[in-house]
Design a protein around this motif. Structure first.
Motif, PDB file in Angstrom:
ATOM      1  N   GLU A  49       0.836  -1.189   0.000  1.00 44.16           N
ATOM      2  CA  GLU A  49       0.000   0.000   0.000  1.00 44.16           C
ATOM      3  C   GLU A  49       0.876   1.247   0.000  1.00 44.16           C
ATOM      4  OE1 GLU A  49      -2.653  -0.017   3.260  1.00 44.16           O
ATOM      5  OE2 GLU A  49      -3.803  -1.752   2.576  1.00 44.16           O
ATOM      6  N   VAL A 128      -2.878   0.086  -4.185  1.00 44.23           N
ATOM      7  CA  VAL A 128      -2.699  -1.145  -3.413  1.00 44.23           C
ATOM      8  C   VAL A 128      -2.460  -2.275  -4.418  1.00 44.23           C
ATOM      9  CG1 VAL A 128      -5.207  -1.541  -3.301  1.00 44.23           C
ATOM     10  CG2 VAL A 128      -3.679  -2.710  -1.708  1.00 44.23           C
ATOM     11  N   LEU A 388      -9.874   2.464  -1.894  1.00 45.39           N
ATOM     12  CA  LEU A 388      -8.719   3.344  -1.787  1.00 45.39           C
ATOM     13  C   LEU A 388      -9.160   4.793  -1.557  1.00 45.39           C
ATOM     14  CD1 LEU A 388      -6.465   2.040  -4.701  1.00 45.39           C
ATOM     15  CD2 LEU A 388      -6.022   1.848  -2.261  1.00 45.39           C
TER      16      LEU A 388
END
Length: 419
Positions: A49, A128, A388
């Motif tokens: 991430e 990610v 996200l």
């Protein structure tokens, strides 16, 4: 906050856009690393991430023309089986390497339709990347091997986050950031490694050598307890009474196989540690039993002054030179070997496979609570839609656009915002 940086040089002013090029940086989550979860443990959803940050290069405030941005995780492997040898008057075999994409690339930005690029002052693009993991009964997915560099670089595996940035009509630029990757599916605290494992070999149908390990996953400085038993064949007692045990030799071996799936695999066996016990006695009718204690070798990370030197960004620091792993170009395995030297009977050798973890037993125990917590956190994550944060894109005409660069307009002049 984990932070990696890369930049590209300026280009000629002959382009049909601003001569300013992009400065690219990848940053991880606040106060944590890029790597979230535990690779090799599917319940933790191992993933990388962070966010890609793009700014004008060189500290200038002119906008940058961005057409396309994507990111991917790449694995690079190389082997050189003869790198640790000197071959006089001969050329050694060339180094062989491969480069593969791990999982899928993720597109982070695409300019507006019909335009060659979008002018931006700053971009923060969250991402990610899920690291492939195998679930129960899934034999298709191959879990990426851990980052590793053996002495003399005879074999190595490392990973890079590669950000591809297209700036208008310019050539596509790729920015690589090394990311160390560990595997946690060989921890010695897992139950599957804490059950006894035994093996036997027979010599001339007269004597049987058996070895047993109470557990079979070890790390640096972990004790290795080997239970050894020599028993005569009751159907050949007349020959067994003549047998004498000279000595027992216990060895921990490292076996490296280069090109394990290729046309010409090559195997090299290295003895890491050995212990000899002199017995010099007749084989009793009830057999002979003993326990051989070894300690798995560990390398010292500190230098002569007591300091730990700065490690390489692509490789984690471990107290072992190598560990159990299977890559595309090489495979590393470990064995406990026990050889009984005898008279009036052929010598017997038993080779029992073990798992070597880069972490010692205490470290493995310390990680168990964190692994359980990571699994609970990952339970609520949807791989198809990981939710996200929204991307942040600052354009030249946005209100207070210069503030993101630490500047502001005072009259007709640009000044630092702190002034």
């Amino acid at each position: 906050m984990t932070e990696l940086r890369a930049s590209v040089g300026r280009v000629s002013n002959n382009n049909a856009q601003s001569p300013v090029t992009a400065f690219v940086r990848v940053s991880g989550p606040p106060n944590s690393n890029f790597l979230v979860g535990y690779p090799g443990i599917s319940a933790t959803l191992p993933r990388i991430e962070g966010k890609v940050e793009i700014r004008p290069n060189g500290g200038v405030s002119a906008p940058v023309g961005i057409s396309y941005v994507c990111i991917g995780l790449y694995r690079r492997e190389s082997i050189h089986p003869h790198a640790d040898k000197v071959i006089g008057n001969h050329l050694a075999a060339p180094r062989r390497d491969i480069r593969d994409l791990v999982g899928k690339e993720m597109r982070l930005f695409q300019c507006s339709p019909g335009k060659p690029f979008d002018s931006v002052l700053a971009m923060d693009l969250p991402f990610v990347l899920f690291i492939p993991f195998a679930r129960a009964g899934d034999d298709v997915v191959k879990v990426p091997p851990a980052s590793l560099q053996l002495p003399s670089r005879i074999a190595e595996t490392y990973y890079e986050l590669v950000v591809s940035v297209q700036e208008g009509h310019r050539e596509l630029k790729k920015h690589a950031f090394p990311v160390p990757l560990c595997r946690y599916d060989t921890l010695s605290t897992f139950g599957m490694y804490n059950r006894p494992e035994s093996q036997e070999r027979v010599s001339d149908h007269v004597v049987t050598l058996g070895t047993s390990l109470s557990r079979w996953s070890f790390g640096p400085n972990d004790p290795v307890e080997i239970f050894v038993r020599l028993t005569p064949n009751p159907d050949w007692m007349s020959k067994a009474r003549k047998v004498s045990i000279k000595q027992l030799v216990a060895t921990i071996e490292e076996q490296i196989t280069y090109n394990p799936e290729g046309d010409e695999p090559k195997t090299v066996v290295n003895k890491l540690i050995s212990k000899k016990e002199v017995i010099s006695q007749k084989l009793p009718e009830k057999g002979y039993m003993t326990t051989v204690n070894l300690r798995f070798p560990s390398r010292e990370l500190r230098d002569s002054d007591g300091f730990i030197p700065r490690g390489k960004p692509a490789f984690p620091l471990h107290r072992v030179a190598g560990f159990t792993t299977t890559a595309t170009l090489y495979k590393i395995e470990y064995f406990v070997s026990v050889k009984a030297h005898m008279s009036s009977c052929k010598d017997i050798q038993v080779r029992q496979r073990i798992i070597v973890s880069p972490f010692d037993h205490q470290t493995c125990m310390d990680e168990m609570d964190a692994i359980e917590m990571a699994a609970r956190d990952a339970y609520h994550i949807n791989i198809e839609n990981p939710m996200l944060p929204a991307a942040t894109i600052i354009r030249p005409n946005d209100p207070y656009a210069l503030h993101c660069l630490g500047l502001t307009m005072v009259g007709n002049k640009r000044k630092l915002l702190i002034d």
